[in-house]
Design a protein around this motif. Structure first.
Motif, mmCIF file in Angstrom:
data_model
loop_
_atom_site.group_PDB
_atom_site.id
_atom_site.type_symbol
_atom_site.label_atom_id
_atom_site.label_comp_id
_atom_site.label_asym_id
_atom_site.label_seq_id
_atom_site.Cartn_x
_atom_site.Cartn_y
_atom_site.Cartn_z
ATOM 1 N N GLU A 37 0.833 -1.209 0.000
ATOM 2 C CA GLU A 37 0.000 0.000 0.000
ATOM 3 C C GLU A 37 0.868 1.259 0.000
ATOM 4 O O GLU A 37 0.572 2.217 -0.710
ATOM 5 C CB GLU A 37 -0.934 0.016 1.216
ATOM 6 C CG GLU A 37 -2.077 -0.969 1.112
ATOM 7 C CD GLU A 37 -2.918 -1.054 2.383
ATOM 8 O OE1 GLU A 37 -2.439 -0.622 3.465
ATOM 9 O OE2 GLU A 37 -4.045 -1.552 2.292
ATOM 10 N N GLN A 38 1.955 1.244 0.779
ATOM 11 C CA GLN A 38 2.850 2.399 0.820
ATOM 12 C C GLN A 38 3.494 2.624 -0.548
ATOM 13 O O GLN A 38 3.595 3.767 -1.011
ATOM 14 C CB GLN A 38 3.932 2.215 1.882
ATOM 15 C CG GLN A 38 3.428 2.333 3.298
ATOM 16 C CD GLN A 38 4.484 1.985 4.330
ATOM 17 O OE1 GLN A 38 5.498 1.369 4.029
ATOM 18 N NE2 GLN A 38 4.241 2.376 5.574
ATOM 19 N N ILE A 39 3.923 1.550 -1.174
ATOM 20 C CA ILE A 39 4.534 1.655 -2.499
ATOM 21 C C ILE A 39 3.522 2.201 -3.501
ATOM 22 O O ILE A 39 3.833 3.086 -4.302
ATOM 23 C CB ILE A 39 5.094 0.288 -2.958
ATOM 24 C CG1 ILE A 39 6.332 -0.069 -2.129
ATOM 25 C CG2 ILE A 39 5.430 0.302 -4.442
ATOM 26 C CD1 ILE A 39 6.817 -1.492 -2.305
ATOM 27 N N GLN A 40 2.296 1.691 -3.437
ATOM 28 C CA GLN A 40 1.254 2.175 -4.347
ATOM 29 C C GLN A 40 0.939 3.645 -4.086
ATOM 30 O O GLN A 40 0.746 4.424 -5.025
ATOM 31 C CB GLN A 40 -0.018 1.318 -4.231
ATOM 32 C CG GLN A 40 0.144 -0.102 -4.738
ATOM 33 C CD GLN A 40 0.637 -0.157 -6.173
ATOM 34 O OE1 GLN A 40 0.206 0.580 -7.032
ATOM 35 N NE2 GLN A 40 1.585 -1.045 -6.429
ATOM 36 N N ASP A 41 0.882 4.030 -2.807
ATOM 37 C CA ASP A 41 0.641 5.436 -2.470
ATOM 38 C C ASP A 41 1.742 6.327 -3.035
ATOM 39 O O ASP A 41 1.467 7.396 -3.596
ATOM 40 C CB ASP A 41 0.562 5.631 -0.954
ATOM 41 C CG ASP A 41 -0.741 5.138 -0.346
ATOM 42 O OD1 ASP A 41 -1.692 4.859 -1.116
ATOM 43 O OD2 ASP A 41 -0.815 5.017 0.891
ATOM 44 N N LEU A 42 3.002 5.881 -2.897
ATOM 45 C CA LEU A 42 4.122 6.653 -3.439
ATOM 46 C C LEU A 42 4.031 6.756 -4.960
ATOM 47 O O LEU A 42 4.264 7.827 -5.530
ATOM 48 C CB LEU A 42 5.454 6.016 -3.036
ATOM 49 C CG LEU A 42 5.890 6.243 -1.600
ATOM 50 C CD1 LEU A 42 7.167 5.465 -1.295
ATOM 51 C CD2 LEU A 42 6.116 7.725 -1.332
ATOM 52 N N ARG A 43 3.680 5.652 -5.609
ATOM 53 C CA ARG A 43 3.541 5.683 -7.073
ATOM 54 C C ARG A 43 2.469 6.675 -7.492
ATOM 55 O O ARG A 43 2.656 7.435 -8.436
ATOM 56 C CB ARG A 43 3.201 4.293 -7.608
ATOM 57 C CG ARG A 43 4.370 3.349 -7.615
ATOM 58 C CD ARG A 43 4.002 2.015 -8.196
ATOM 59 N NE ARG A 43 5.155 1.132 -8.194
ATOM 60 C CZ ARG A 43 5.083 -0.170 -8.289
ATOM 61 N NH1 ARG A 43 3.920 -0.768 -8.402
ATOM 62 N NH2 ARG A 43 6.177 -0.902 -8.280
ATOM 63 N N VAL A 44 1.355 6.655 -6.792
ATOM 64 C CA VAL A 44 0.265 7.585 -7.112
ATOM 65 C C VAL A 44 0.723 9.020 -6.874
ATOM 66 O O VAL A 44 0.491 9.902 -7.712
ATOM 67 C CB VAL A 44 -1.003 7.257 -6.283
ATOM 68 C CG1 VAL A 44 -2.029 8.370 -6.375
ATOM 69 C CG2 VAL A 44 -1.610 5.939 -6.739
ATOM 70 N N LYS A 45 1.390 9.257 -5.739
ATOM 71 C CA LYS A 45 1.869 10.612 -5.439
ATOM 72 C C LYS A 45 2.857 11.092 -6.493
ATOM 73 O O LYS A 45 2.792 12.241 -6.939
ATOM 74 C CB LYS A 45 2.509 10.661 -4.050
ATOM 75 C CG LYS A 45 1.497 10.614 -2.926
ATOM 76 C CD LYS A 45 2.160 10.623 -1.566
ATOM 77 C CE LYS A 45 1.107 10.475 -0.471
ATOM 78 N NZ LYS A 45 1.712 10.385 0.855
#
Length: 184
Positions: free
Chosen positions: A62-70
């Motif tokens: 989830e953190q990786i996905q959040d960073l990708r989205v950001k």
């Protein structure tokens, strides 16, 4: 009498064997129960460990996905801001003659007076510089973009529209971002 002794010994040894068998059976049952309990505890611990590991992996994902989205959102924002400044450069270059003359006049005002030099200018800028300069400096139409570069022995000043907007960009980019994204 010997027979009685042998019978007694036989009975006692049978009793001892039976007692040993019972004790052995109980010990085996106790070991089996202990083994089952240990096995259950081990399985329970493995389940907890697996659950914790799965939760941790999900959180990391989830953190990786959040960073990708950001990063993607910030990239898109940066592209939009860049497009705003690109459009500003284009809009200034395409201003009506009267307004374009005002812009070039302001830029010309930043060039030190009484400096001998040459102006390298864009196509529309050449005519504006000729109309604004009383002393008829050397003006060459060598630039593909609008604005000018003033060169003398002491200095070189770049007033091409793209450079002026890029310099202005550094001071106003936060205001543009706020206006575009309503973000402080």
């Amino acid at each position: 009498m010997l027979e009685n002794i042998l019978t007694t010994i036989s009975k006692k040894s049978d009793q001892k064997v039976e007692l040993i068998s019972k004790d052995t059976g109980r010990a085996i049952l106790a070991l089996e129960e202990n083994f089952k309990e240990n096995l259950k505890e081990k399985k329970d611990q493995e389940k907890i460990t697996l659950k914790d590991q799965t939760i941790k992996e999900i959180q990391e994902f989830e953190q990786i996905q959040d960073l990708r989205v950001k990063f993607k959102v910030e990239g898109l924002r940066a592209e939009m801001v860049e497009e705003v400044f690109s459009q500003a450069k284009k809009a200034i270059s395409e201003l009506q003659d009267h307004d374009f003359t005002k812009v070039i006049g302001r830029l010309l005002g930043a060039v030190p007076e009484n400096k001998q030099g040459i102006f390298l200018a864009g196509p529309r800028t050449v005519a504006v510089l000729n109309s604004l300069s009383a002393d008829q400096p050397k003006i060459k139409a060598e630039l593909k973009e609008e604005g000018f570069i003033f060169k003398s022995q002491e200095m070189e000043v770049d007033f091409r529209i793209s450079q002026v907007v890029d310099q202005l960009k550094e001071t106003v980019v936060s205001k543009v971002v706020k206006a575009l994204f309503n973000k402080e």
